[in-house]
Design an enzyme around this catalytic site. Structure first.
Site, PDB file in Angstrom:
ATOM      1  N   LYS A  11       4.369  -2.636   0.657  1.00 45.80           N
ATOM      2  CA  LYS A  11       3.545  -1.430   0.465  1.00 45.80           C
ATOM      3  C   LYS A  11       4.401  -0.181   0.709  1.00 45.80           C
ATOM      4  O   LYS A  11       4.280   0.812  -0.013  1.00 45.80           O
ATOM      5  CB  LYS A  11       2.343  -1.458   1.411  1.00 45.80           C
ATOM      6  CG  LYS A  11       1.346  -2.590   1.137  1.00 45.80           C
ATOM      7  CD  LYS A  11       0.104  -2.406   1.995  1.00 45.80           C
ATOM      8  CE  LYS A  11      -0.569  -3.683   2.374  1.00 45.80           C
ATOM      9  NZ  LYS A  11      -1.795  -3.543   3.131  1.00 45.80           N
TER      10      LYS A  11
ATOM     11  N   TYR B  39     -14.743   3.485   1.718  1.00 43.96           N
ATOM     12  CA  TYR B  39     -15.110   3.315   0.305  1.00 43.96           C
ATOM     13  C   TYR B  39     -15.503   1.863   0.123  1.00 43.96           C
ATOM     14  O   TYR B  39     -14.741   0.956   0.502  1.00 43.96           O
ATOM     15  CB  TYR B  39     -13.875   3.642  -0.543  1.00 43.96           C
ATOM     16  CG  TYR B  39     -14.105   3.762  -2.020  1.00 43.96           C
ATOM     17  CD1 TYR B  39     -14.595   4.941  -2.567  1.00 43.96           C
ATOM     18  CD2 TYR B  39     -13.800   2.707  -2.876  1.00 43.96           C
ATOM     19  CE1 TYR B  39     -14.780   5.066  -3.941  1.00 43.96           C
ATOM     20  CE2 TYR B  39     -13.976   2.830  -4.247  1.00 43.96           C
ATOM     21  CZ  TYR B  39     -14.471   4.012  -4.768  1.00 43.96           C
ATOM     22  OH  TYR B  39     -14.643   4.134  -6.117  1.00 43.96           O
TER      23      TYR B  39
ATOM     24  N   GLU C 179     -12.508   7.761  11.746  1.00 44.53           N
ATOM     25  CA  GLU C 179     -13.051   7.153  10.526  1.00 44.53           C
ATOM     26  C   GLU C 179     -14.559   7.362  10.468  1.00 44.53           C
ATOM     27  O   GLU C 179     -15.269   7.161  11.454  1.00 44.53           O
ATOM     28  CB  GLU C 179     -12.756   5.644  10.480  1.00 44.53           C
ATOM     29  CG  GLU C 179     -13.296   5.012   9.197  1.00 44.53           C
ATOM     30  CD  GLU C 179     -13.183   3.503   9.160  1.00 44.53           C
ATOM     31  OE1 GLU C 179     -12.092   3.009   8.844  1.00 44.53           O
ATOM     32  OE2 GLU C 179     -14.198   2.828   9.441  1.00 44.53           O
TER      33      GLU C 179
ATOM     34  N   ALA D   4     -15.971  -1.793  -1.254  1.00 47.11           N
ATOM     35  CA  ALA D   4     -15.186  -2.594  -2.191  1.00 47.11           C
ATOM     36  C   ALA D   4     -15.895  -2.589  -3.533  1.00 47.11           C
ATOM     37  O   ALA D   4     -17.129  -2.620  -3.602  1.00 47.11           O
ATOM     38  CB  ALA D   4     -15.038  -4.013  -1.660  1.00 47.11           C
TER      39      ALA D   4
HETATM   40  P1  FAD Z   1      -3.504  -6.240   0.558  1.00 45.79           P
HETATM   41  O1  FAD Z   1      -2.391  -5.532   1.229  1.00 45.79           O
HETATM   42  O2  FAD Z   1      -3.508  -6.290  -0.923  1.00 45.79           O
HETATM   43  O3  FAD Z   1      -3.577  -7.722   1.135  1.00 45.79           O
HETATM   44  C1  FAD Z   1      -4.648  -8.593   0.793  1.00 45.79           C
HETATM   45  C2  FAD Z   1      -4.216 -10.048   0.998  1.00 45.79           C
HETATM   46  O4  FAD Z   1      -3.271 -10.384  -0.003  1.00 45.79           O
HETATM   47  C3  FAD Z   1      -3.535 -10.282   2.329  1.00 45.79           C
HETATM   48  O5  FAD Z   1      -3.857 -11.572   2.788  1.00 45.79           O
HETATM   49  C4  FAD Z   1      -2.063 -10.207   2.004  1.00 45.79           C
HETATM   50  O6  FAD Z   1      -1.306 -10.992   2.897  1.00 45.79           O
HETATM   51  C5  FAD Z   1      -2.014 -10.750   0.573  1.00 45.79           C
HETATM   52  N1  FAD Z   1      -0.973 -10.151  -0.254  1.00 45.79           N
HETATM   53  C6  FAD Z   1      -0.742  -8.826  -0.440  1.00 45.79           C
HETATM   54  N2  FAD Z   1       0.275  -8.636  -1.292  1.00 45.79           N
HETATM   55  C7  FAD Z   1       0.699  -9.867  -1.651  1.00 45.79           C
HETATM   56  C8  FAD Z   1       1.710 -10.347  -2.530  1.00 45.79           C
HETATM   57  N3  FAD Z   1       2.515  -9.511  -3.205  1.00 45.79           N
HETATM   58  N4  FAD Z   1       1.870 -11.694  -2.652  1.00 45.79           N
HETATM   59  C9  FAD Z   1       1.080 -12.562  -1.985  1.00 45.79           C
HETATM   60  N5  FAD Z   1       0.094 -12.159  -1.142  1.00 45.79           N
HETATM   61  C10 FAD Z   1      -0.091 -10.827  -0.980  1.00 45.79           C
HETATM   62  N6  FAD Z   1     -12.268  -2.333   3.114  1.00 45.79           N
HETATM   63  C11 FAD Z   1     -13.145  -1.713   2.286  1.00 45.79           C
HETATM   64  O7  FAD Z   1     -13.759  -2.380   1.452  1.00 45.79           O
HETATM   65  N7  FAD Z   1     -13.345  -0.354   2.345  1.00 45.79           N
HETATM   66  C12 FAD Z   1     -12.686   0.432   3.225  1.00 45.79           C
HETATM   67  O8  FAD Z   1     -12.884   1.644   3.252  1.00 45.79           O
HETATM   68  C13 FAD Z   1     -11.762  -0.193   4.120  1.00 45.79           C
HETATM   69  N8  FAD Z   1     -11.055   0.535   5.020  1.00 45.79           N
HETATM   70  C14 FAD Z   1     -10.117  -0.063   5.803  1.00 45.79           C
HETATM   71  C15 FAD Z   1      -9.346   0.723   6.658  1.00 45.79           C
HETATM   72  C16 FAD Z   1      -8.377   0.146   7.470  1.00 45.79           C
HETATM   73  C17 FAD Z   1      -7.549   1.011   8.380  1.00 45.79           C
HETATM   74  C18 FAD Z   1      -8.166  -1.266   7.419  1.00 45.79           C
HETATM   75  C19 FAD Z   1      -7.132  -1.907   8.300  1.00 45.79           C
HETATM   76  C20 FAD Z   1      -8.924  -2.066   6.578  1.00 45.79           C
HETATM   77  C21 FAD Z   1      -9.900  -1.478   5.750  1.00 45.79           C
HETATM   78  N9  FAD Z   1     -10.670  -2.217   4.860  1.00 45.79           N
HETATM   79  C22 FAD Z   1     -11.568  -1.605   4.033  1.00 45.79           C
HETATM   80  C23 FAD Z   1     -10.539  -3.682   4.840  1.00 45.79           C
HETATM   81  C24 FAD Z   1      -9.499  -4.176   3.812  1.00 45.79           C
HETATM   82  O9  FAD Z   1      -9.917  -3.844   2.513  1.00 45.79           O
HETATM   83  C25 FAD Z   1      -9.400  -5.684   3.987  1.00 45.79           C
HETATM   84  O10 FAD Z   1      -8.753  -5.996   5.182  1.00 45.79           O
HETATM   85  C26 FAD Z   1      -8.811  -6.457   2.816  1.00 45.79           C
HETATM   86  O11 FAD Z   1      -9.108  -7.855   3.024  1.00 45.79           O
HETATM   87  C27 FAD Z   1      -7.314  -6.347   2.639  1.00 45.79           C
HETATM   88  O12 FAD Z   1      -6.969  -5.101   2.228  1.00 45.79           O
HETATM   89  P2  FAD Z   1      -5.415  -4.655   2.129  1.00 45.79           P
HETATM   90  O13 FAD Z   1      -5.408  -3.294   1.621  1.00 45.79           O
HETATM   91  O14 FAD Z   1      -4.691  -4.963   3.389  1.00 45.79           O
HETATM   92  O15 FAD Z   1      -4.929  -5.683   0.980  1.00 45.79           O
END
Ligand code: FAD
Length: 325
Positions: A183, A56, A24, A58
């Protein structure tokens, strides 16, 4: 006796599947950081990774520098980029535009994320903005569908985040796995994990996920944590509580060299334990620094496919021009 089916005859042994390797990177914030990043990119390129991911901000806060870095990786190196994309605060139309831009540049891998909620942001999401990463996955698949005739030589691979240690906003680890399954059902191809400090957290996540019906690969993300400050900062940024034994060991280190040796050894142990548990690859969070990542890699001795060294695309284009001239 009927002849063996083609499927049986050609099924490769999963035992011998090579371990995927990826890194990364984040887009540089200034010219000095850019020069140092490009030194790192060249060092990492020499290890022939399967892809490098580019973060990227947020809400698209660094969209231009992210797209520029992705474009340079595609045109000036042999590396395949995986573009992180966050959906928080953006509408479907805005995101469809950036997805199209990425595809136009030649990006074929996207890590679909929600992004962290802004700490001082509004209580309610912006009207029309996407809420969850699964919404973004569905949008990417719709954009891809519209362009399917342009993608005959390779569809888009979509990755997602997975959490060995409960996501800070999640009610439980079981809920995290339900979200991961959602997902996958939305069209994700693979997952990369958030950092974790105990190998059992990765192993338990994989077991829970498989029981729930998750079949996509879950690639452990590991970060060489070579200073006490970095571990503490990482804990604050991700909400993942750092390992107390690692904090203690780094706190007792006499100097930077000792601290670094401890951090690299801890990362190697973690990665090895994940691989022993069946991890299909290793994703190294580099902090845009190559030395510790390469040390970890050297000690891991991964089973990697022997590929001929590939010249950067720009150099290949130059030699193609010479041949035609
Ligand atoms: P989601 O999967 O949407 O989950 C977010 C929250 O909502 C979680 O608590 C989940 O339990 C809940 N949720 C999801 N779907 C539902 C549903 N249908 N109903 C109820 N609750 C739900 N952040 C950045 O800003 N930029 C980056 O480039 C970046 N890269 C990352 C790379 C990796 C490998 C990882 C692990 C994280 C990265 N992050 C990055 C951080 C990430 O954006 C955060 O962890 C964020 O808080 C959650 O993202 P997510 O895609 O898991 O969200």
């Amino acid at each position: 006796m009927s002849p063996p089916s083609l499927l049986q005859a050609s099924a490769p042994s999963t035992q011998s599947a090579p371990i995927a390797l990826s890194y990364e990177l984040f887009p540089p914030k200034n010219q000095a950081a850019e020069a140092s990043l490009w030194n790192t990119i060249r060092e990492l390129e020499s290890t022939n990774p399967d892809y490098v991911s580019v973060t990227y901000g947020a809400n698209g806060s660094n969209r231009d520098t992210a797209v520029e870095l992705l474009n340079r990786l595609l045109t000036e190196t042999s590396l395949l980029p995986l573009a992180h994309l966050t959906c928080v605060g953006n509408t479907a139309d805005e995101l469809a535009e950036i997805i199209s831009e990425l595809l136009d540049h030649g990006v074929r891998g996207i890590l679909a994320l929600r992004g962290d909620l802004p700490k001082d942001g509004p209580a309610q999401p912006r009207p029309g903005s996407l809420i969850f990463a699964s919404d973004l996955i569905q949008l990417i698949r719709r954009v891809e569908q519209r362009r399917s005739a342009l993608l005959c030589a390779g569809k888009v691979a979509i990755g997602v985040a997975a959490y060995p240690s409960q996501h800070p906003e999640s009610p439980s680890v079981e809920h995290d796995v339900e979200v991961l399954l959602a997902k996958q059902n939305s069209g994700a191809d693979f997952a990369i994990t958030q950092v974790f400090f105990h190998a059992d957290q990765y192993k338990d996540l994989v077991v829970r996920a498989q029981r729930a019906g998750v079949t996509i690969p879950i690639i452990p993300g590991v970060m060489p944590l070579t200073t006490l400050r970095r571990v503490q900062r990482l804990g604050d940024m991700t909400g993942v509580p750092p390992s107390t034994s690692l904090l203690d060991a780094l706190g007792r280190a006499d100097d930077a060299a000792e601290s670094r040796r401890i951090g690299v050894a801890a990362t190697v142990d973690l990665a090895r334990a994940a691989l022993d548990a069946g991890a299909p690859g290793i994703h190294l969070y580099t902090f845009n620094e190559h030395a510790a990542a390469l040390e970890v890699l050297d000690k891991l001795q991964l089973l990697r496919p022997g590929r001929p060294p590939v010249a950067p695309r720009a150099a290949r284009t130059d030699s193609a021009r010479l041949v035609r001239a």
